[in-house]
Design a protein around this motif. Structure first.
Motif, mmCIF file in Angstrom:
data_model
loop_
_atom_site.group_PDB
_atom_site.id
_atom_site.type_symbol
_atom_site.label_atom_id
_atom_site.label_comp_id
_atom_site.label_asym_id
_atom_site.label_seq_id
_atom_site.Cartn_x
_atom_site.Cartn_y
_atom_site.Cartn_z
ATOM 1 N N ILE A 9 -6.532 -11.223 -11.468
ATOM 2 C CA ILE A 9 -5.325 -11.221 -12.308
ATOM 3 C C ILE A 9 -4.375 -10.124 -11.842
ATOM 4 C CG2 ILE A 9 -4.426 -10.989 -14.659
ATOM 5 C CD1 ILE A 9 -7.148 -11.946 -15.677
ATOM 6 N N ALA A 10 -4.929 -8.956 -11.502
ATOM 7 C CA ALA A 10 -4.106 -7.842 -11.024
ATOM 8 C C ALA A 10 -3.344 -8.238 -9.763
ATOM 9 C CB ALA A 10 -4.974 -6.621 -10.755
ATOM 10 N N VAL A 11 -4.036 -8.903 -8.833
ATOM 11 C CA VAL A 11 -3.404 -9.330 -7.582
ATOM 12 C C VAL A 11 -2.263 -10.303 -7.857
ATOM 13 C CG1 VAL A 11 -3.753 -10.733 -5.507
ATOM 14 C CG2 VAL A 11 -5.356 -8.896 -6.054
ATOM 15 N N GLN A 12 -2.473 -11.221 -8.779
ATOM 16 C CA GLN A 12 -1.422 -12.186 -9.122
ATOM 17 C C GLN A 12 -0.162 -11.474 -9.604
ATOM 18 O OE1 GLN A 12 -2.996 -14.944 -11.989
ATOM 19 N NE2 GLN A 12 -4.666 -15.607 -10.627
ATOM 20 N N HIS A 13 -0.332 -10.479 -10.452
ATOM 21 C CA HIS A 13 0.827 -9.755 -10.994
ATOM 22 C C HIS A 13 1.486 -8.886 -9.928
ATOM 23 C CE1 HIS A 13 0.677 -10.981 -15.155
ATOM 24 N NE2 HIS A 13 -0.632 -10.776 -15.176
ATOM 25 N N TYR A 14 0.670 -8.247 -9.094
ATOM 26 C CA TYR A 14 1.252 -7.436 -8.017
ATOM 27 C C TYR A 14 2.068 -8.311 -7.065
ATOM 28 C CZ TYR A 14 -1.217 -3.072 -9.107
ATOM 29 O OH TYR A 14 -1.649 -1.914 -9.701
ATOM 30 N N GLN A 15 1.534 -9.461 -6.723
ATOM 31 C CA GLN A 15 2.262 -10.347 -5.806
ATOM 32 C C GLN A 15 3.570 -10.848 -6.418
ATOM 33 O OE1 GLN A 15 -0.821 -13.216 -4.886
ATOM 34 N NE2 GLN A 15 -1.406 -12.124 -3.019
ATOM 35 N N LYS A 16 3.555 -11.104 -7.729
ATOM 36 C CA LYS A 16 4.792 -11.524 -8.402
ATOM 37 C C LYS A 16 5.805 -10.387 -8.452
ATOM 38 C CE LYS A 16 2.709 -15.058 -11.384
ATOM 39 N NZ LYS A 16 2.364 -15.431 -12.780
ATOM 40 N N SER A 17 5.301 -9.150 -8.406
ATOM 41 C CA SER A 17 6.185 -7.982 -8.481
ATOM 42 C C SER A 17 6.906 -7.686 -7.177
ATOM 43 C CB SER A 17 5.373 -6.744 -8.885
ATOM 44 O OG SER A 17 4.768 -6.930 -10.131
ATOM 45 N N LEU A 18 6.383 -8.218 -6.054
ATOM 46 C CA LEU A 18 7.036 -7.982 -4.761
ATOM 47 C C LEU A 18 8.458 -8.550 -4.768
ATOM 48 C CD1 LEU A 18 4.129 -8.750 -2.266
ATOM 49 C CD2 LEU A 18 5.277 -6.544 -2.569
ATOM 50 N N TYR A 19 9.352 -7.837 -4.174
ATOM 51 C CA TYR A 19 10.766 -8.222 -4.050
ATOM 52 C C TYR A 19 11.490 -8.285 -5.391
ATOM 53 C CZ TYR A 19 9.254 -9.728 0.607
ATOM 54 O OH TYR A 19 8.738 -9.769 1.866
ATOM 55 N N SER A 20 10.877 -7.699 -6.435
ATOM 56 C CA SER A 20 11.509 -7.772 -7.764
ATOM 57 C C SER A 20 12.698 -6.824 -7.877
ATOM 58 C CB SER A 20 10.484 -7.427 -8.854
ATOM 59 O OG SER A 20 10.115 -6.050 -8.755
ATOM 60 N N GLY A 21 12.651 -5.741 -7.123
ATOM 61 C CA GLY A 21 13.723 -4.758 -7.208
ATOM 62 C C GLY A 21 13.487 -3.711 -8.273
ATOM 63 N N PHE A 22 12.479 -3.920 -9.118
ATOM 64 C CA PHE A 22 12.209 -2.976 -10.206
ATOM 65 C C PHE A 22 11.137 -1.949 -9.818
ATOM 66 C CE2 PHE A 22 13.751 -6.835 -12.351
ATOM 67 C CZ PHE A 22 14.815 -6.296 -13.053
ATOM 68 N N TYR A 27 4.704 0.699 -2.841
ATOM 69 C CA TYR A 27 3.672 1.017 -3.826
ATOM 70 C C TYR A 27 2.800 -0.214 -4.093
ATOM 71 C CZ TYR A 27 1.627 1.678 -8.473
ATOM 72 O OH TYR A 27 0.753 1.733 -9.536
ATOM 73 N N ILE A 28 3.438 -1.364 -4.232
ATOM 74 C CA ILE A 28 2.696 -2.601 -4.525
ATOM 75 C C ILE A 28 1.778 -2.963 -3.365
ATOM 76 C CG2 ILE A 28 2.906 -5.066 -5.012
ATOM 77 C CD1 ILE A 28 5.617 -4.377 -6.362
ATOM 78 N N TYR A 29 2.285 -2.864 -2.150
ATOM 79 C CA TYR A 29 1.443 -3.146 -0.978
ATOM 80 C C TYR A 29 0.214 -2.236 -0.970
ATOM 81 C CZ TYR A 29 4.992 -6.119 1.282
ATOM 82 O OH TYR A 29 5.866 -7.121 1.598
ATOM 83 N N ASN A 30 0.427 -0.992 -1.296
ATOM 84 C CA ASN A 30 -0.675 -0.032 -1.300
ATOM 85 C C ASN A 30 -1.738 -0.421 -2.336
ATOM 86 O OD1 ASN A 30 -1.598 2.574 -0.122
ATOM 87 N ND2 ASN A 30 -1.516 3.241 -2.245
ATOM 88 N N LYS A 31 -1.283 -0.820 -3.524
ATOM 89 C CA LYS A 31 -2.229 -1.224 -4.561
ATOM 90 C C LYS A 31 -2.992 -2.493 -4.160
ATOM 91 C CE LYS A 31 -2.701 0.849 -7.659
ATOM 92 N NZ LYS A 31 -3.495 2.090 -7.850
#
Length: 248
Positions: A9-22, A27-31
């Protein structure tokens, strides 16, 4: 979700966060790499690190994760190239420099390049004298080669001291092996027995135990421990030969 170890579930949310601009994407890649590494999904670590480096080519952490994945895949020359590229990008972080040189030493060792391996380990200890992984590995490789045994002994004693609150079986095994090479067999036996208490599933540790017992003249026990080692690793032909030679 990551803290609760619900990684999918964490991976799904991190991947959705990429390119969000927020959120910063580095940081997301690192996580993501942290999660994939903890799950031992090394191909995903390599994939994410390559994607991260396309966008953030000046971030040394991404080179380090890429190098770790390449090392696991036994692509040691590519690992060396990645580490050397990342090293040039590190500033004011001696521990990270030490970690880079540590992995570089391992990679050169696996490539059979003893000279550059030793130099890399020396550089790692220069930047972090308390790098226990380097103190152990460098000591073990020197002892296997039968070279600079006094230096190997000094390093592993320091390593054992640094980890005395949380002993590590492989470090105690290295200490035993250095003592074995120095022909201090009784002391070696003491250390290897401590290692076995911590880890009784290591073929290497049991084989070393057998070698030490053999030198102490306890042949029957040596054969017993070699057999224990062989049960854990039946691909070790040299071990099988040692057993057969004495049984016959």
């Amino acid at each position: 979700f990551a803290k609760e170890k619900q990684y999918e579930i964490a991976v799904q949310h991190y991947q959705k966060s990429l390119y969000s601009g927020f959120i910063k994407d580095d940081y997301i890649y690192n996580k993501l790499m942290e999660i994939y590494w903890s799950k031992k999904e090394f191909e995903n670590v390599l994939h994410v690190s390559n994607n991260a480096l396309e966008r953030f080519p000046l971030n040394p952490i991404f080179y380090y994760y890429k190098s770790l994945a390449l090392s696991i895949n036994k692509e040691h020359q590519l690992c060396v190239e990645s580490l050397l590229a990342g090293l040039e990008l590190i500033f004011d972080n001696p521990k990270l420099v030490s970690d880079f040189y540590s992995l570089l030493g391992d990679s050169y060792h696996n490539l059979g390049n003893k000279k550059d391996s030793d130099e890399s380990y020396n550089q790692a200890l220069k930047h972090n004298p308390n790098n226990t992984l380097v103190l152990n590995n460098y000591s073990y490789y020197l002892s296997n080669r039968g070279e600079n045994l006094e230096l190997a002994n000094e390093m592993i004693i320091k390593c054992i001291e640094l980890t005395k609150e949380a002993p590590v079986a492989s470090y105690l095994d290295t200490y035993a092996w250095v003592l074995y090479k120095l022909k201090k067999y009784k002391q070696a036996k003491e250390q290897i027995e401590k290692a076995i208490i911590l880890n009784n599933k290591s073929a290497v540790i049991f084989e070393h135990y057998g070698d030490i017992l053999y030198e102490l003249g306890n042949i029957s026990r040596a054969i017993e421990e070699w057999k224990n080692a062989y049960r854990l690793d039946d691909t070790n032909k040299g071990l099988q030969q040692k057993i057969n030679k004495l049984i016959r």
